[in-house]
Design an enzyme around this catalytic site. Structure first.
Site, PDB file in Angstrom:
ATOM      1  N   LYS A  84       3.376 -15.254   4.450  1.00 49.71           N
ATOM      2  CA  LYS A  84       3.510 -16.154   3.302  1.00 49.71           C
ATOM      3  C   LYS A  84       5.000 -16.425   3.105  1.00 49.71           C
ATOM      4  O   LYS A  84       5.580 -16.214   2.038  1.00 49.71           O
ATOM      5  CB  LYS A  84       2.879 -15.521   2.058  1.00 49.71           C
ATOM      6  CG  LYS A  84       2.666 -16.495   0.893  1.00 49.71           C
ATOM      7  CD  LYS A  84       1.702 -17.615   1.225  1.00 49.71           C
ATOM      8  CE  LYS A  84       1.468 -18.473  -0.031  1.00 49.71           C
ATOM      9  NZ  LYS A  84       0.746 -19.726   0.288  1.00 49.71           N
ATOM     10  N   ASP A  86     -11.860  -8.182   6.718  1.00 46.61           N
ATOM     11  CA  ASP A  86     -13.153  -8.135   6.033  1.00 46.61           C
ATOM     12  C   ASP A  86     -13.810  -9.511   6.019  1.00 46.61           C
ATOM     13  O   ASP A  86     -15.028  -9.640   6.151  1.00 46.61           O
ATOM     14  CB  ASP A  86     -12.982  -7.621   4.603  1.00 46.61           C
ATOM     15  CG  ASP A  86     -12.884  -6.101   4.538  1.00 46.61           C
ATOM     16  OD1 ASP A  86     -12.868  -5.472   5.609  1.00 46.61           O
ATOM     17  OD2 ASP A  86     -12.839  -5.553   3.427  1.00 46.61           O
ATOM     18  N   ASP A  88      -3.094 -18.175   3.257  1.00 44.68           N
ATOM     19  CA  ASP A  88      -4.148 -18.956   2.624  1.00 44.68           C
ATOM     20  C   ASP A  88      -4.775 -19.930   3.620  1.00 44.68           C
ATOM     21  O   ASP A  88      -6.003 -20.111   3.655  1.00 44.68           O
ATOM     22  CB  ASP A  88      -3.640 -19.684   1.376  1.00 44.68           C
ATOM     23  CG  ASP A  88      -2.281 -20.340   1.581  1.00 44.68           C
ATOM     24  OD1 ASP A  88      -1.637 -20.121   2.619  1.00 44.68           O
ATOM     25  OD2 ASP A  88      -1.855 -21.075   0.669  1.00 44.68           O
ATOM     26  N   ASP A 134      -5.922  -6.506   5.690  1.00 41.08           N
ATOM     27  CA  ASP A 134      -7.083  -5.894   5.049  1.00 41.08           C
ATOM     28  C   ASP A 134      -8.071  -6.963   4.616  1.00 41.08           C
ATOM     29  O   ASP A 134      -9.286  -6.860   4.849  1.00 41.08           O
ATOM     30  CB  ASP A 134      -6.612  -5.075   3.842  1.00 41.08           C
ATOM     31  CG  ASP A 134      -7.678  -4.126   3.318  1.00 41.08           C
ATOM     32  OD1 ASP A 134      -8.790  -4.094   3.889  1.00 41.08           O
ATOM     33  OD2 ASP A 134      -7.406  -3.412   2.337  1.00 41.08           O
ATOM     34  N   TYR A 142       0.821  -1.210   0.000  1.00 46.68           N
ATOM     35  CA  TYR A 142       0.000   0.000   0.000  1.00 46.68           C
ATOM     36  C   TYR A 142       0.856   1.261   0.000  1.00 46.68           C
ATOM     37  O   TYR A 142       0.449   2.294  -0.527  1.00 46.68           O
ATOM     38  CB  TYR A 142      -0.927   0.020   1.220  1.00 46.68           C
ATOM     39  CG  TYR A 142      -2.048  -0.991   1.162  1.00 46.68           C
ATOM     40  CD1 TYR A 142      -2.065  -2.001   0.211  1.00 46.68           C
ATOM     41  CD2 TYR A 142      -3.092  -0.945   2.069  1.00 46.68           C
ATOM     42  CE1 TYR A 142      -3.080  -2.926   0.165  1.00 46.68           C
ATOM     43  CE2 TYR A 142      -4.125  -1.870   2.037  1.00 46.68           C
ATOM     44  CZ  TYR A 142      -4.107  -2.859   1.077  1.00 46.68           C
ATOM     45  OH  TYR A 142      -5.135  -3.780   1.038  1.00 46.68           O
TER      46      TYR A 142
END
Length: 352
Positions: free
Chosen positions: A186, A246, A218, A242, A136
């Site tokens: 990851k 959600d 994942d 993020d 970001y």
């Protein structure tokens, strides 16, 4: 108690009005509101999504209460002028690097979850998301390859001091809960994640009372819907946080119920300076219709009282009033009910 009030766009002003009703009902000693424009409304009025006067009010406050930003009419603006740059700019300018997003299953709402009720009722977790790094804030751009095709690129990176400070925040949060921390990365693919994992392991030595485990992102997404009760505190980077936060919102039934706090290192007379906001967007399709659920905004105000003003009892009262209203069936359209924004605010105030 100087509180910067930035309602923003869409349903932001509607839900902010209900949160302010709740704060006013508490008769907070010396409370002063510093209002400012952010997002699309700020661009239309001032030519920029984060005007200087708004930033001045934010810096001069003890805490920021933030609604939402986003306006379809601004979608074609240059990226640095789009409404969403207001929230990124505030996080960066105010040094807010730690985003706390609790997700708890409210009693009686298990059937609203996307999960089976017996699984959904296990949810009681906190996601600690790093806010100032990752793709970001990394360098980005577009270029033309030798074969003439366009290529977009974004740089993901973390410095070890950025990882260490968010790790400390997460470990301290875990100490105040069930003393379990899951670090999500990851590391099997990304060098950025390998550094993340190494630094988190190093930091763990300062918190021998907290049990630490690691999970690839994942697998974490899968476990959130398979066995959410296994999580207490999750710490992860900006991009993964993020997405996972959600996802967690739908596990508890509605994104309209989840609050958040963005904290930094600055201390005020009462606590830690922070910015508090619901995790949902501006919902332009229902803006101005009185259909928005203000509970996430109200719960964000409760988090503000707890973290920035040391008023844990008032925060607990607000949270209990919201839970009581939900248990009594006061549901907005997002939960399959018909209660208006004003009626939900009335119900919370009555129980408060």
């Amino acid at each position: 108690m100087k509180i910067a009030i930035f309602a923003g766009d869409g349903i932001g002003p509607e839900i902010m009005a209900q949160a302010l009703r709740v704060l006013d009902a508490l008769r907070l000693p010396g409370a002063v509101y510093l209002e400012g424009d952010v997002g699309g409304i700020a661009y239309k009025r001032h030519g920029h999504p984060l005007p200087e006067e708004t930033l001045i009010n934010a810096r001069g406050s003890d805490a920021v209460l933030f609604g939402a930003v986003g306006d379809p009419e601004c979608d074609n603006l240059e990226r640095h002028l789009r409404p969403e740059q207001a929230i990124l700019g505030l996080r960066s300018q105010l040094g807010l690097f730690a985003n706390l997003r609790p997700a708890t299953m409210f009693a009686g709402l298990e059937d609203m979850s996307s999960l089976k009720p017996e699984i959904a009722r296990q949810i009681d977790l906190l996601i600690v998301r790093e806010l100032n790094g990752d793709v970001y804030f990394g360098e980005k751009g577009t270029r033309t390859r030798d074969d003439g095709q366009r290529e977009g690129w974004d740089m993901m990176s973390y410095a070890e001091d950025e990882v260490r400070r968010i790790a400390h925040t997460a470990f301290r949060a875990a100490q105040g809960r069930q003393k379990r921390l899951t670090s999500v990365d990851k590391a099997n693919v990304l060098e950025t994640s390998q550094l993340w994992r190494d630094v988190v392991v190093e930091t763990a030595a300062d918190y021998p009372d907290v049990a630490l485990d690691h999970m690839y992102v994942d697998n974490a997404a899968m476990q959130l819907v398979r066995d959410p009760g296994r999580f207490d505190v999750i710490v992860t980077g900006n991009l993964f946080g993020d997405i996972l936060s959600d996802q967690a919102s739908m596990c508890v039934g509605s994104i309209g119920l989840l609050a958040s706090a963005s904290l930094g290192e600055r201390q005020t007379a009462h606590g830690t300076f922070g910015m508090y906001e619901p995790i949902h967007g501006t919902a332009p399709d229902i803006a101005g219709q009185g259909k928005a659920n203000p509970m996430a905004m109200i719960l964000s105000a409760a988090m503000m009282l707890r973290h920035s003003f040391g008023r844990g009892e008032d925060a607990a009262r607000i949270e209990a009033a919201v839970a009581s209203a939900l248990a009594a069936g006061v549901h907005g359209a997002d939960l399959g009910g018909r209660a208006s924004t004003q009626e939900i605010g009335d119900a919370v105030l009555e129980r408060l």
